[in-house]
Design an enzyme around this catalytic site. Structure first.
Site, PDB file in Angstrom:
ATOM      1  N   TYR A  70      -2.293   5.477  -4.260  1.00 38.60           N
ATOM      2  CA  TYR A  70      -3.345   6.496  -4.166  1.00 38.60           C
ATOM      3  C   TYR A  70      -2.769   7.743  -4.824  1.00 38.60           C
ATOM      4  CZ  TYR A  70      -6.098   3.909  -0.684  1.00 38.60           C
ATOM      5  OH  TYR A  70      -6.875   2.985  -0.037  1.00 38.60           O
ATOM      6  N   THR A 101      -5.694   2.593  -7.135  1.00 37.95           N
ATOM      7  CA  THR A 101      -7.000   2.499  -6.482  1.00 37.95           C
ATOM      8  C   THR A 101      -7.894   3.622  -7.001  1.00 37.95           C
ATOM      9  OG1 THR A 101      -6.110   1.450  -4.506  1.00 37.95           O
ATOM     10  CG2 THR A 101      -8.207   2.589  -4.274  1.00 37.95           C
ATOM     11  N   GLY A 116     -12.331  -8.990  -1.606  1.00 41.82           N
ATOM     12  CA  GLY A 116     -13.561  -8.713  -0.871  1.00 41.82           C
ATOM     13  C   GLY A 116     -14.346  -9.966  -0.529  1.00 41.82           C
ATOM     14  N   LYS A 163      -7.807  -0.872  -9.481  1.00 43.97           N
ATOM     15  CA  LYS A 163      -8.463  -1.554  -8.356  1.00 43.97           C
ATOM     16  C   LYS A 163      -9.702  -0.771  -7.931  1.00 43.97           C
ATOM     17  CE  LYS A 163      -7.604  -2.988  -3.560  1.00 43.97           C
ATOM     18  NZ  LYS A 163      -8.688  -2.217  -2.919  1.00 43.97           N
ATOM     19  N   SER A 167       0.814  -1.216   0.000  1.00 43.49           N
ATOM     20  CA  SER A 167       0.000   0.000   0.000  1.00 43.49           C
ATOM     21  C   SER A 167       0.852   1.273   0.000  1.00 43.49           C
ATOM     22  CB  SER A 167      -0.902   0.009   1.235  1.00 43.49           C
ATOM     23  OG  SER A 167      -1.566   1.244   1.379  1.00 43.49           O
TER      24      SER A 167
END
Length: 335
Positions: A130, A156, A280, A224, A106
């Protein structure tokens, strides 16, 4: 008592983490409907087993973006691993390397990317970005990731602002007090380490900006957070290399479809022109098999990895990964 399924790790983590950390990890947006639906939707899907096949040798290996992995199971990008284990993302990266699977690191990692790359030099790593308002900072982050051996860029797309996470508001969660992010300072402030704020996401970033990203890096770009055929078709049009069907674990916009329910629509829309993945709600080997049967090339685990990390660090993550890999092997054999 041994931990024999992913929900055992969940129970352990809930018992041992602070309330604010647990709520941050487990919380969803608004009423948490989509978070819970991610798992419930899998339970509405039935397997149709076929028998009298030779299943003496079952091979779970596959490849993502041309790189071989031991099973179609990877680690989704989640931030702040140091909240649950001192070594944070370094432990996660080592576990992924040992398991022979892909780890998506991340932007909001609590360890420097250099340390993550150095601690697991043979592991397959992708970098999740991000988009920041400072374009130079984006360029620096992408080029650092590329130079450190990350093999793909995961953008993302479902977080132009942070979702309405009620648990964090109630807890008055302030990550600035917990963590110093090592990687989010602009090139002009190379030696300063400002505290992280949950706001510096570029809400203006759109389809036409993808060409700029493609111009600064040779890495394959994966989007994503796609949930519709319309956006999947646009992804094909803009020459990206993959899609992760995802609703951010139900943490962004509540009342959107469960990831598994959106998968078929996206797979049909891309017509085989790119790889499609899913995150998910994956909690069992059967869930992995269902996602593959509906067109996913690989699935990615989010919260269960953090539960494993809270249990025993690197070894806890390894246990989680080996458990679900073994369950998937059984699911393949028995269907």
């Amino acid at each position: 008592m041994p931990l024999v399924c992913l929900t055992d790790f969940q129970a352990y983590a809930q018992e041992h983490l602070s309330k604010s950390t647990w709520d941050f990890i487990e919380g969803g947006a608004d009423e948490c409907f989509t978070r819970d639906e991610n798992m419930a939707a899998f339970k509405k899907i039935r397997l149709r087993p076929r028998y009298l096949r030779d299943v003496q040798k079952v091979d779970t290996r596959t490849a993502v973006q041309g790189e071989e992995i031991t099973a179609p199971i990877g680690i989704a990008p989640t931030g702040f691993h140091c909240l649950v284990w001192p070594d944070g993302e370094m432990s996660t990266a080592r576990a992924a390397q040992a398991a022979g699977i892909c780890y998506i690191t991340s932007t909001y990692a609590s360890c420097p990317f250099e340390d993550i790359a150095a601690t697991a030099p043979r592991g397959l790593k992708w970098f999740q970005l991000y988009m920041q308002p400072d374009r130079q900072l984006n360029k620096q982050l992408v080029q650092r990731a590329e130079s450190l051996g990350f093999k793909a860029l995961v953008i993302t797309v479902d977080a132009p602002k942070i979702g309405n996470r009620r648990r964090d508001f109630r807890n008055q969660l302030n990550l600035k007090m917990n963590l110093l992010l090592k990687d989010l300072h602009s090139p002009k402030e190379r030696y300063s380490m400002p505290y992280f704020q949950m706001s510096p996401i570029d809400s203006s970033f759109c389809w036409n900006d993808l060409s700029w990203l493609q111009s600064i890096s040779r890495l394959p770009i994966i989007l994503k957070g796609i949930l519709t055929k319309e956006d999947a078709e646009l992804a094909v049009k803009h020459n990206v290399h993959g899609i992760i069907v995802s609703n951010h674990g139900g943490r962004q916009l509540d009342d959107v479809p469960a990831s598994i329910d959106a998968l078929t629509e996206v797979v049909a829309a891309v017509k085989g022109k790119m790889e499609v993945y899913l995150d998910g709600g994956i909690r069992t080997g059967n869930d992995v098999l269902k996602a593959l049967a509906l067109g996913a090339k690989c699935v990615f685990l989010g919260r269960p990895v953090l539960w494993g990390l809270a249990y025993k660090g690197e070894h806890g993550v390894e246990e989680v990964l080996n458990l679900i890999k073994n369950e998937f092997h059984t699911s393949m054999t028995l269907t």
